[in-house]
Design an enzyme around this catalytic site. Structure first.
Site, PDB file in Angstrom:
ATOM      1  N   ASP A  26       7.764   2.794  -3.040  1.00 36.47           N
ATOM      2  CA  ASP A  26       7.582   1.787  -4.094  1.00 36.47           C
ATOM      3  C   ASP A  26       8.787   1.749  -5.031  1.00 36.47           C
ATOM      4  OD1 ASP A  26       6.251  -0.221  -5.405  1.00 36.47           O
ATOM      5  OD2 ASP A  26       5.011   1.114  -6.610  1.00 36.47           O
ATOM      6  N   GLY A  27       9.031   0.566  -5.601  1.00 34.00           N
ATOM      7  CA  GLY A  27      10.078   0.427  -6.605  1.00 34.00           C
ATOM      8  C   GLY A  27      11.287  -0.395  -6.165  1.00 34.00           C
ATOM      9  N   GLY A  29      11.546  -3.684  -5.951  1.00 35.39           N
ATOM     10  CA  GLY A  29      11.714  -4.842  -6.839  1.00 35.39           C
ATOM     11  C   GLY A  29      12.372  -4.440  -8.153  1.00 35.39           C
ATOM     12  N   TRP A  31      14.204  -1.803  -8.686  1.00 33.58           N
ATOM     13  CA  TRP A  31      15.583  -1.378  -8.408  1.00 33.58           C
ATOM     14  C   TRP A  31      16.501  -2.598  -8.467  1.00 33.58           C
ATOM     15  CZ3 TRP A  31      19.351  -2.654  -4.937  1.00 33.58           C
ATOM     16  CH2 TRP A  31      20.422  -1.758  -4.784  1.00 33.58           C
ATOM     17  N   HIS A  43      14.531  -4.681  -1.241  1.00 33.71           N
ATOM     18  CA  HIS A  43      13.924  -4.368   0.056  1.00 33.71           C
ATOM     19  C   HIS A  43      15.001  -4.027   1.086  1.00 33.71           C
ATOM     20  CE1 HIS A  43      10.178  -5.455  -1.639  1.00 33.71           C
ATOM     21  NE2 HIS A  43      10.327  -6.767  -1.583  1.00 33.71           N
ATOM     22  N   ARG A  77       1.715 -11.568  -2.447  1.00 32.46           N
ATOM     23  CA  ARG A  77       3.045 -11.819  -3.034  1.00 32.46           C
ATOM     24  C   ARG A  77       3.520 -13.233  -2.715  1.00 32.46           C
ATOM     25  NH1 ARG A  77       6.491  -6.278  -3.174  1.00 32.46           N
ATOM     26  NH2 ARG A  77       4.780  -5.017  -3.962  1.00 32.46           N
ATOM     27  N   LEU A 137      10.434  13.912  15.942  1.00 32.61           N
ATOM     28  CA  LEU A 137       9.624  13.391  14.837  1.00 32.61           C
ATOM     29  C   LEU A 137       8.770  12.194  15.269  1.00 32.61           C
ATOM     30  CD1 LEU A 137       9.371  13.252  11.563  1.00 32.61           C
ATOM     31  CD2 LEU A 137      11.037  11.404  11.772  1.00 32.61           C
ATOM     32  N   ARG A 197      -0.943   5.973  -8.162  1.00 31.03           N
ATOM     33  CA  ARG A 197      -2.140   5.477  -7.485  1.00 31.03           C
ATOM     34  C   ARG A 197      -1.918   5.466  -5.978  1.00 31.03           C
ATOM     35  NH1 ARG A 197      -0.704   0.533 -10.790  1.00 31.03           N
ATOM     36  NH2 ARG A 197       0.726  -0.681  -9.521  1.00 31.03           N
ATOM     37  N   ILE A 198      -3.040   5.304  -5.254  1.00 32.73           N
ATOM     38  CA  ILE A 198      -3.012   5.390  -3.791  1.00 32.73           C
ATOM     39  C   ILE A 198      -2.828   4.000  -3.168  1.00 32.73           C
ATOM     40  CG2 ILE A 198      -4.314   6.163  -1.741  1.00 32.73           C
ATOM     41  CD1 ILE A 198      -3.671   8.531  -3.494  1.00 32.73           C
ATOM     42  N   SER A 199      -3.179   2.946  -3.917  1.00 36.34           N
ATOM     43  CA  SER A 199      -2.996   1.566  -3.448  1.00 36.34           C
ATOM     44  C   SER A 199      -3.503   1.337  -2.019  1.00 36.34           C
ATOM     45  CB  SER A 199      -1.521   1.149  -3.555  1.00 36.34           C
ATOM     46  OG  SER A 199      -1.107   1.195  -4.906  1.00 36.34           O
TER      47      SER A 199
HETATM   48  C1  IPE Z   1       2.152  -0.231  -2.164  1.00 35.32           C
HETATM   49  O1  IPE Z   1       3.076  -0.761  -3.067  1.00 35.32           O
HETATM   50  C2  IPE Z   1       2.385  -0.787  -0.806  1.00 35.32           C
HETATM   51  C3  IPE Z   1       3.642  -0.460  -0.175  1.00 35.32           C
HETATM   52  C4  IPE Z   1       4.579   0.344  -0.596  1.00 35.32           C
HETATM   53  C5  IPE Z   1       3.836  -1.075   1.095  1.00 35.32           C
HETATM   54  P1  IPE Z   1       2.694  -1.927  -4.072  1.00 35.32           P
HETATM   55  O2  IPE Z   1       3.859  -2.077  -4.977  1.00 35.32           O
HETATM   56  O3  IPE Z   1       2.277  -3.125  -3.333  1.00 35.32           O
HETATM   57  O4  IPE Z   1       1.452  -1.304  -4.831  1.00 35.32           O
HETATM   58  P2  IPE Z   1       0.608  -1.834  -6.081  1.00 35.32           P
HETATM   59  O5  IPE Z   1      -0.022  -3.109  -5.670  1.00 35.32           O
HETATM   60  O6  IPE Z   1       1.560  -2.006  -7.215  1.00 35.32           O
HETATM   61  O7  IPE Z   1      -0.379  -0.752  -6.347  1.00 35.32           O
HETATM   62  C1  IPE Z   2       7.781  -1.530  -2.474  1.00 33.00           C
HETATM   63  O1  IPE Z   2       8.519  -2.011  -3.520  1.00 33.00           O
HETATM   64  C2  IPE Z   2       7.963  -2.335  -1.222  1.00 33.00           C
HETATM   65  C3  IPE Z   2       6.775  -3.064  -0.778  1.00 33.00           C
HETATM   66  C4  IPE Z   2       5.622  -3.096  -1.372  1.00 33.00           C
HETATM   67  C5  IPE Z   2       6.916  -3.807   0.442  1.00 33.00           C
HETATM   68  P1  IPE Z   2       7.965  -3.148  -4.467  1.00 33.00           P
HETATM   69  O2  IPE Z   2       8.387  -4.471  -3.921  1.00 33.00           O
HETATM   70  O3  IPE Z   2       6.517  -2.985  -4.700  1.00 33.00           O
HETATM   71  O4  IPE Z   2       8.777  -2.836  -5.796  1.00 33.00           O
HETATM   72  P2  IPE Z   2       8.259  -2.948  -7.288  1.00 33.00           P
HETATM   73  O5  IPE Z   2       7.008  -2.124  -7.390  1.00 33.00           O
HETATM   74  O6  IPE Z   2       8.009  -4.385  -7.559  1.00 33.00           O
HETATM   75  O7  IPE Z   2       9.380  -2.387  -8.089  1.00 33.00           O
HETATM   76 MG    MG Z   3       5.419  -2.002  -6.105  1.00 35.73          MG
END
Ligand code: IPE
Ligand code: IPE
Ligand code: MG
Length: 266
Positions: A26-27, A29, A31, A43, A77, A137, A197-199
């Protein structure tokens, strides 16, 4: 029943290096936003971090690496971002599978592939078949995956296969129908990007996994972040329901699993 039992029924072996690491990447966007770039640039950089995570896992001796690439909720999204992610997935498969294969990596994809283009599903199945017998792996990509989806598809297939067990299903009965039946449950879960969170990731399988959260954004994931997670994991005491004192006892002296001790005066 599969090769691996559930951690609520049998205490798994633990070792200094987690056998199975599962990561919510995650992160991306954020970044990109920090650099005034479009989200998709995050991405793209995230894919570099995937390469690094795979390389490091092999180097550290991790046997199973599971990466959450697209959740069943990510369809919410903007359509352009969803298409970008799908295209990136195809690009990554086309570009990387030969190298994964050369490095002895076994690729698996878990999730509900039914809404994906037939051409993508074919590519996934071909990549899995090519690498199926590799000894290194096991890299699992969770694509259109949801923990609740996984449990429900397993329940549905289990009950269809064994209608005679009506109402008497056990954890062992469910295990062979879960998406990740070929892997032990994750020892270490890592989530980058700061959210705790586990999402809807591996809900069933994370029952006894050690959780590690870091503010590092996924495109910045590197050996330092990975080693911090592993060092934190090494300090944990994995009790699986037992007391701390029991862990230092001779296993011979421990009561057998699931022993029911009558409660005096109960
Ligand atoms: C969780 O990330 C899913 C993936 C990394 C693929 P999200 O960024 O979509 O999670 P939420 O919705 O903020 O919890
Ligand atoms: C995780 O990064 C990638 C996917 C969910 C595919 P995000 O796109 O959720 O990045 P943020 O949380 O918006 O920073
Ligand atoms: Mg995210």
């Amino acid at each position: 029943m599969g090769r691996f039992s559930s951690s609520t029924l049998q205490i798994p072996e633990t070792s200094r290096v987690p056998r199975h690491v599962a990561i919510i990447m995650d992160g991306n966007g954020r970044w990109a936003k920090k650099r005034f770039l479009p989200r998709v640039a995050g991405h793209r950089r995230g894919l570099e971090a995937v390469r690094e995570a795979v390389r490091l896992s092999t180097q550290f001796g991790v046997q199973y690496l599971t990466l959450f690439a697209f959740s069943s909720e990510n369809w919410r999204r903007p359509p352009e971002e969803v298409s970008f992610l799908m295209n990136l997935f195809v690009y990554a498969l086309e570009k990387e599978v030969a190298e994964l294969h050369e490095n002895g990596i076994r690729l698996k994809v878990v999730g509900d592939l039914s809404p994906l283009d037939a051409s993508i599903v074919r590519l996934v199945r071909e990549s899995e078949a090519l690498t199926a017998d590799n000894p290194g792996l096991t890299l699992t990509i969770a694509a259109n995956y949801g923990g609740r989806w996984d449990i429900m598809q397993a329940v549905n297939r289990m009950t269809q296969a064994h209608p005679e067990k009506d109402g008497l299903y056990t954890e062992q009965d469910l295990a062979p129908w879960l998406a990740m039946r070929y892997a032990p449950e994750p020892d270490l879960f890592i989530r980058t990007g700061g959210e705790q969170r586990i999402s809807n990731f591996l809900l069933w399988q994370l029952a006894y996994t050690e959780l590690y959260f870091t503010d590092t954004l996924w495109p910045d994931f590197d050996a330092r972040t990975y080693l911090s997670a592993i060092h934190s994991y090494r300090k944990r005491e994995r009790r699986f329901g037992r007391t701390s004192e029991q862990l230092t006892q001779d296993p011979q002296e421990l009561p057998a699993e699931r022993t029911v001790v009558p409660v005096v005066g109960g």
